[in-house]
Design a protein around this motif. Structure first.
Motif, PDB file in Angstrom:
ATOM      1  N   ARG A  18       6.671  53.595  33.349  1.00 16.86           N
ATOM      2  CA  ARG A  18       5.720  54.685  33.583  1.00 16.86           C
ATOM      3  C   ARG A  18       6.448  56.015  33.459  1.00 16.86           C
ATOM      4  NH1 ARG A  18       4.585  53.360  39.301  1.00 16.86           N
ATOM      5  NH2 ARG A  18       6.754  52.810  38.950  1.00 16.86           N
ATOM      6  N   GLY A  19       5.700  57.095  33.494  1.00 17.87           N
ATOM      7  CA  GLY A  19       6.319  58.421  33.417  1.00 17.87           C
ATOM      8  C   GLY A  19       7.316  58.634  34.542  1.00 17.87           C
ATOM      9  N   ALA A  20       6.941  58.200  35.761  1.00 12.42           N
ATOM     10  CA  ALA A  20       7.818  58.406  36.926  1.00 12.42           C
ATOM     11  C   ALA A  20       9.128  57.629  36.774  1.00 12.42           C
ATOM     12  CB  ALA A  20       7.087  57.981  38.194  1.00 12.42           C
ATOM     13  N   ASP A  21       9.074  56.446  36.126  1.00 15.85           N
ATOM     14  CA  ASP A  21      10.315  55.670  35.915  1.00 15.85           C
ATOM     15  C   ASP A  21      11.271  56.484  35.045  1.00 15.85           C
ATOM     16  OD1 ASP A  21       9.149  53.480  37.229  1.00 15.85           O
ATOM     17  OD2 ASP A  21       8.229  52.788  35.359  1.00 15.85           O
ATOM     18  N   TYR A  22      10.699  57.107  34.020  1.00 19.94           N
ATOM     19  CA  TYR A  22      11.529  57.902  33.103  1.00 19.94           C
ATOM     20  C   TYR A  22      12.179  59.064  33.864  1.00 19.94           C
ATOM     21  CZ  TYR A  22      12.980  60.157  28.751  1.00 19.94           C
ATOM     22  OH  TYR A  22      13.721  60.721  27.731  1.00 19.94           O
ATOM     23  N   LEU A  23      11.366  59.758  34.677  1.00 21.18           N
ATOM     24  CA  LEU A  23      11.904  60.902  35.421  1.00 21.18           C
ATOM     25  C   LEU A  23      13.005  60.460  36.390  1.00 21.18           C
ATOM     26  CD1 LEU A  23       8.625  62.933  36.136  1.00 21.18           C
ATOM     27  CD2 LEU A  23      10.352  63.356  34.375  1.00 21.18           C
ATOM     28  N   ARG A  24      12.832  59.291  36.976  1.00 24.40           N
ATOM     29  CA  ARG A  24      13.859  58.786  37.898  1.00 24.40           C
ATOM     30  C   ARG A  24      15.163  58.491  37.140  1.00 24.40           C
ATOM     31  NH1 ARG A  24      11.603  54.277  39.753  1.00 24.40           N
ATOM     32  NH2 ARG A  24       9.794  55.500  40.313  1.00 24.40           N
ATOM     33  N   ILE A  25      15.043  57.923  35.961  1.00 25.82           N
ATOM     34  CA  ILE A  25      16.256  57.637  35.167  1.00 25.82           C
ATOM     35  C   ILE A  25      16.969  58.948  34.825  1.00 25.82           C
ATOM     36  CG2 ILE A  25      17.091  56.754  32.940  1.00 25.82           C
ATOM     37  CD1 ILE A  25      14.662  54.777  33.083  1.00 25.82           C
ATOM     38  N   ALA A  46      -6.381  64.951  28.519  1.00 20.80           N
ATOM     39  CA  ALA A  46      -5.651  64.921  29.797  1.00 20.80           C
ATOM     40  C   ALA A  46      -4.367  64.091  29.658  1.00 20.80           C
ATOM     41  CB  ALA A  46      -6.545  64.328  30.885  1.00 20.80           C
ATOM     42  N   ASP A  47      -4.422  63.001  28.886  1.00 15.72           N
ATOM     43  CA  ASP A  47      -3.203  62.212  28.642  1.00 15.72           C
ATOM     44  C   ASP A  47      -2.163  63.068  27.948  1.00 15.72           C
ATOM     45  OD1 ASP A  47      -4.161  59.732  29.661  1.00 15.72           O
ATOM     46  OD2 ASP A  47      -5.246  59.368  27.783  1.00 15.72           O
ATOM     47  N   PHE A  48      -2.632  63.831  26.957  1.00 12.85           N
ATOM     48  CA  PHE A  48      -1.693  64.677  26.221  1.00 12.85           C
ATOM     49  C   PHE A  48      -1.086  65.733  27.147  1.00 12.85           C
ATOM     50  CE2 PHE A  48      -0.908  68.559  23.681  1.00 12.85           C
ATOM     51  CZ  PHE A  48       0.244  68.108  23.066  1.00 12.85           C
ATOM     52  N   GLU A  49      -1.896  66.300  28.047  1.00 15.48           N
ATOM     53  CA  GLU A  49      -1.382  67.271  29.028  1.00 15.48           C
ATOM     54  C   GLU A  49      -0.261  66.635  29.864  1.00 15.48           C
ATOM     55  OE1 GLU A  49      -1.892  70.489  29.495  1.00 15.48           O
ATOM     56  OE2 GLU A  49      -3.287  70.558  27.792  1.00 15.48           O
ATOM     57  N   ALA A  50      -0.414  65.341  30.166  1.00 11.42           N
ATOM     58  CA  ALA A  50       0.618  64.651  30.953  1.00 11.42           C
ATOM     59  C   ALA A  50       1.927  64.568  30.165  1.00 11.42           C
ATOM     60  CB  ALA A  50       0.131  63.262  31.347  1.00 11.42           C
ATOM     61  N   THR A  51       1.811  64.458  28.842  1.00  7.48           N
ATOM     62  CA  THR A  51       3.033  64.468  28.016  1.00  7.48           C
ATOM     63  C   THR A  51       3.712  65.837  28.098  1.00  7.48           C
ATOM     64  OG1 THR A  51       2.169  62.780  26.523  1.00  7.48           O
ATOM     65  CG2 THR A  51       3.915  64.186  25.655  1.00  7.48           C
ATOM     66  N   LEU A  52       2.912  66.895  27.980  1.00  3.92           N
ATOM     67  CA  LEU A  52       3.492  68.246  28.082  1.00  3.92           C
ATOM     68  C   LEU A  52       4.145  68.432  29.455  1.00  3.92           C
ATOM     69  CD1 LEU A  52       0.713  70.477  26.416  1.00  3.92           C
ATOM     70  CD2 LEU A  52       2.835  69.631  25.391  1.00  3.92           C
ATOM     71  N   ALA A  53       3.497  67.896  30.500  1.00  8.88           N
ATOM     72  CA  ALA A  53       4.043  68.054  31.855  1.00  8.88           C
ATOM     73  C   ALA A  53       5.384  67.328  31.968  1.00  8.88           C
ATOM     74  CB  ALA A  53       3.046  67.525  32.881  1.00  8.88           C
ATOM     75  N   LEU A  54       5.476  66.141  31.347  1.00 10.04           N
ATOM     76  CA  LEU A  54       6.753  65.415  31.402  1.00 10.04           C
ATOM     77  C   LEU A  54       7.849  66.194  30.663  1.00 10.04           C
ATOM     78  CD1 LEU A  54       7.585  61.747  31.279  1.00 10.04           C
ATOM     79  CD2 LEU A  54       8.610  63.171  29.504  1.00 10.04           C
ATOM     80  N   VAL A  55       7.485  66.759  29.524  1.00  7.15           N
ATOM     81  CA  VAL A  55       8.467  67.529  28.751  1.00  7.15           C
ATOM     82  C   VAL A  55       8.963  68.715  29.602  1.00  7.15           C
ATOM     83  CG1 VAL A  55       8.786  69.000  26.714  1.00  7.15           C
ATOM     84  CG2 VAL A  55       7.542  66.840  26.518  1.00  7.15           C
ATOM     85  N   ARG A  56       8.029  69.385  30.277  1.00  5.17           N
ATOM     86  CA  ARG A  56       8.434  70.523  31.127  1.00  5.17           C
ATOM     87  C   ARG A  56       9.318  70.042  32.267  1.00  5.17           C
ATOM     88  NH1 ARG A  56       2.870  71.951  30.743  1.00  5.17           N
ATOM     89  NH2 ARG A  56       2.628  73.314  28.931  1.00  5.17           N
ATOM     90  N   ALA A  57       9.017  68.884  32.815  1.00  6.92           N
ATOM     91  CA  ALA A  57       9.789  68.385  33.964  1.00  6.92           C
ATOM     92  C   ALA A  57      11.211  68.001  33.548  1.00  6.92           C
ATOM     93  CB  ALA A  57       9.082  67.179  34.578  1.00  6.92           C
ATOM     94  N   VAL A  58      11.378  67.491  32.327  1.00  2.12           N
ATOM     95  CA  VAL A  58      12.713  67.026  31.905  1.00  2.12           C
ATOM     96  C   VAL A  58      13.534  68.178  31.330  1.00  2.12           C
ATOM     97  CG1 VAL A  58      13.987  65.512  30.323  1.00  2.12           C
ATOM     98  CG2 VAL A  58      11.935  64.658  31.489  1.00  2.12           C
ATOM     99  N   GLY A  59      12.979  68.905  30.382  1.00  3.25           N
ATOM    100  CA  GLY A  59      13.761  69.916  29.664  1.00  3.25           C
ATOM    101  C   GLY A  59      14.659  69.216  28.656  1.00  3.25           C
TER     102      GLY A  59
END
Ligand code: 5AD
Ligand code: SF4
Length: 463
Positions: free
Chosen positions: A293-300, A327-340
């Motif tokens: 999931r997205g959260a797994d990626y952020l944790r890694i 909305a799914d696509f917005e979640a991709t943008l949010a992940l990109v912003r969270a990671v950098g």
């Protein structure tokens, strides 16, 4: 065996599309042919065999191959009119996926062979000579790695690739790799270590380990042990002359604690990781069958940064997978912003025949895919520029690999994989193979410009 006496010279030109694995495969195809008396030709016009090593991952791959074949057909006909021969082989993933179709549409092709059978190419050429066109897209029981000669045709150089793993068992909904490259297989540790030593003898200082799922590598190791990639990296880092190590491409599911710890413990392991996430939406990740999931990626990412604070991250993204909402696509943008991200590759979803997503009813309209890709690429580009600009004024090591585009300049790679240009007063080639400290002077979107550290005093005096 080399060709003797009055026999026509065997000259082969290899054209490569696609990923680094294909670049590696082309080099090994060249090795196999070199052992059979073939020499490399820079251009098709100078060859009597052309091998197209193809890629099937995204759109229009097959069309590109057929258009290149059209050009080669004319060359083949012109040769035949002069009583000379030009043989054509189509290798790689398009060959694997569309073997019969290639011979139906391009009957002037002599050999079609998949990624697992290129060690058989000399035999296939001989068979084609006797019997006409042949196809070999088996997944043979023997592994090609056991049949490949030691690297001959490869020129060597400070930056080398080494395939340690091939194939994929993950069957993401959109991807052809499990079908074209077959099941996951890992080369034994001893074979990898032996090839690494050969590469070092030929001048390699940086080795990039390759695999479609490289961090799923599990290998038989000395003493009957079973190693994971972390242990293999530790062994390779211990080889004298190996200054830098990288590996690509990884799956988030296989990013285990040991591998993350290797980023903390091994100075040779470069602080850059290509870790495709594909989407930031859990609903889309589920549809893709990604197993994270997205959260797994952020944790890694968090763990990697704890282990190696300066690690730079890269990723692959697909926009417009079937069922992807705004909305799914917005979640991709949010992940990109969270990671950098330091850099990334992003693609519009393209249906690949034979994959589950290709048959889904809820395909995303082209205009939405286009708009989403533009928005994502704008954000990724902004992050890449910010990442490069943050380097200005910093000191870092660069492994120089060749001459730059401008006269008198040499180019190498930073630890974060950015191309770095410097003025090389003693000539660019004098720097090739050296790892030197530089100071970054300025940043462009895709590269950095720097000065060699020893020029510092002169530079300081001028200001
Ligand atoms: N459509 C678009 N992009 C794709 N990729 C793989 N298959 C497809 C497809 N059908 C992308 C993924 C993968 C990269 C190598 O290519 O992002 O990680
Ligand atoms: Fe393709 Fe990678 Fe998914 Fe395997 S893990 S199916 S190679 S995208």
């Amino acid at each position: 065996m080399s060709v003797g006496g009055g026999a026509p010279q065997r000259r082969v030109h290899v054209v490569t599309w696609g990923c680094q694995m294909n670049v590696y495969d082309s080099e090994r195809i060249a090795d196999v042919l070199a052992a059979d008396g073939w020499q490399m030709a820079e251009d098709a016009s100078d060859a009597n065999l052309v091998v197209l090593n193809t890629c099937h991952i995204r759109e229009r791959a097959a069309e590109k191959v057929f258009s290149e074949l059209g050009r080669l057909r004319r060359l083949k006909e012109a040769r035949a009119a002069e009583g000379r021969q030009l043989r054509l082989a189509v290798a790689g993933c398009v060959a694997q996926a569309e073997g019969e179709e290639i011979l139906a549409r391009a009957p002037f092709v002599d050999v079609v062979l998949g990624p697992q059978t290129y060690h058989r190419l000399p035999g296939l050429l001989a068979r084609a000579e006797r019997e006409g066109a042949v196809i070999d897209t088996d997944f043979p029981a023997e592994t090609k790695f056991d049949f490949l000669p030691e690297a001959r045709a490869r020129t060597g150089g400070p930056v080398a690739f080494l395939a340690i793993q091939e194939g994929c068992d993950k069957f993401c909904s959109f991807c052809v790799v499990p079908y074209t490259r077959g099941a996951e297989m890992s080369r034994p540790a001893a074979a990898v270590i032996a090839e690494a030593r050969t590469l070092v003898r030929r001048g390699a200082r940086e080795i990039t380990l390759l695999g479609q799922n490289v961090n799923a590598w599990r290998g038989e190791a000395p003493g009957g042990k079973n190693w994971s990639l972390a242990e293999l990296l530790r062994a390779l880092a211990g080889i004298e002359g190996v200054a830098r190590l990288r590996y690509t491409t990884s799956h988030p599911r296989d990013m285990d604690e040991g591998l993350i710890a290797a980023h903390r413990d091994l100075p040779a392991l470069m602080p850059f990781l290509h870790l495709p996430v594909q989407s930031g939406s859990d609903a889309v990740l589920k549809r893709m069958g990604r197993k994270h999931r997205g959260a797994d990626y952020l944790r890694i990412v968090e763990k990697l940064r704890a282990a190696r604070p300066d690690i730079a991250l890269s990723s692959d993204f697909i926009v417009g997978h079937p069922g992807e909402s705004e909305a799914d696509f917005e979640a991709t943008l949010a992940l990109v912003r969270a990671v950098g991200f330091a850099q990334a590759f992003s693609f519009k979803y393209s249906p690949r025949p034979g994959t589950p997503a290709a048959n889904a009813a809820d395909q995303v309209p082209e205009k939405d895919k286009k708009a989403r890709l533009a928005a994502l690429q704008a954000l990724l580009r902004e992050q890449q520029i910010r990442f490069n600009q943050a380097m200005v004024g910093r000191r870092m090591s660069v492994l120089f690999a060749g001459a730059g585009r401008k006269a008198g300049q040499a180019v190498g790679r930073s630890p974060y994989l950015q191309p770095v240009h410097v003025d090389a007063p003693a000539g660019p080639l004098a720097l090739v193979g050296q790892i030197r400290e530089v100071r970054i002077l300025s940043a462009l979107p895709n590269s950095l410009s720097a000065t060699l550290d020893r020029e510092e005093p002169a530079f300081a005096c001028q200001t």
